[in-house]
Design an enzyme around this catalytic site. Structure first.
Site, PDB file in Angstrom:
ATOM      1  N   PRO A 165       0.838  -1.191   0.000  1.00  0.00           N
ATOM      2  CG  PRO A 165      -0.026  -1.043   2.160  1.00  0.00           C
ATOM      3  CD  PRO A 165       0.744  -1.940   1.245  1.00  0.00           C
ATOM      4  CG  HIS A 166       1.808   2.896  -3.262  1.00  0.00           C
ATOM      5  ND1 HIS A 166       1.465   1.595  -3.561  1.00  0.00           N
ATOM      6  CD2 HIS A 166       1.528   3.614  -4.373  1.00  0.00           C
ATOM      7  CE1 HIS A 166       1.011   1.528  -4.794  1.00  0.00           C
ATOM      8  NE2 HIS A 166       1.030   2.743  -5.310  1.00  0.00           N
TER       9      HIS A 166
END
Length: 148
Positions: A63-64
């Site tokens: 996730p980013h």
């Protein structure tokens, strides 16, 4: 700039949902002085996930987010003690998270970090270290990837 250190690695998380994972990641970043606003970063992670899954398969997600609330490029590693449904590319749940947080205006640094890390997910040695390794082993493996 040090993107990751042992304080940014949690191998004993016990969250039960994607939302709880996002909150946990944002809390670590906040506690380490890497972000200015927990909710802002949490929402950024959620919004990015709605665009397309960050679940790469093999039980691992990256996730980013790129956000005005992020003070410096940061990598957080979280190993969860239970698997979380993530809509991953392989359809399997996730329990290992490599979180990338990048400040707005830092051009494409997150794309470079994402590309380097995602390439390593093809290598069993790297995924084994993520899933079974100690904080020190994980820190070393990620630093080696970033420096390559």
């Amino acid at each position: 700039m040090v993107m990751i250190n042992k304080s940014l690695i949690d191998l004993e998380a016990s969250e039960d949902s994607q939302k709880a994972i996002f909150k946990h990641l944002a809390q670590i970043a906040f506690d380490e002085g890497r972000i200015a606003d927990i909710d802002g970063v949490e929402n950024g992670l959620k919004d990015r996930e709605m665009e397309a899954t960050t679940g790469f398969g093999k039980g691992i997600a990256i996730p980013h987010t790129k956000s005005k609330y992020v003070k410096e490029p940061t990598i957080i590693v979280l190993r969860n003690n239970q698997e979380i449904e993530w809509n991953s590319l392989d359809g399997k749940p996730v329990n290992m998270f490599i979180n990338l947080l990048v400040p707005d205006g830092k051009s494409n640094i997150h794309l470079k970090m994402l590309a380097k890390l995602s390439r390593q997910l093809m290598h069993k040695e790297f995924t084994t270290i993520l899933k079974e390794g100690s904080e020190g082993q994980i820190l070393e493996a990620i630093q080696n990837v970033l420096n390559s």
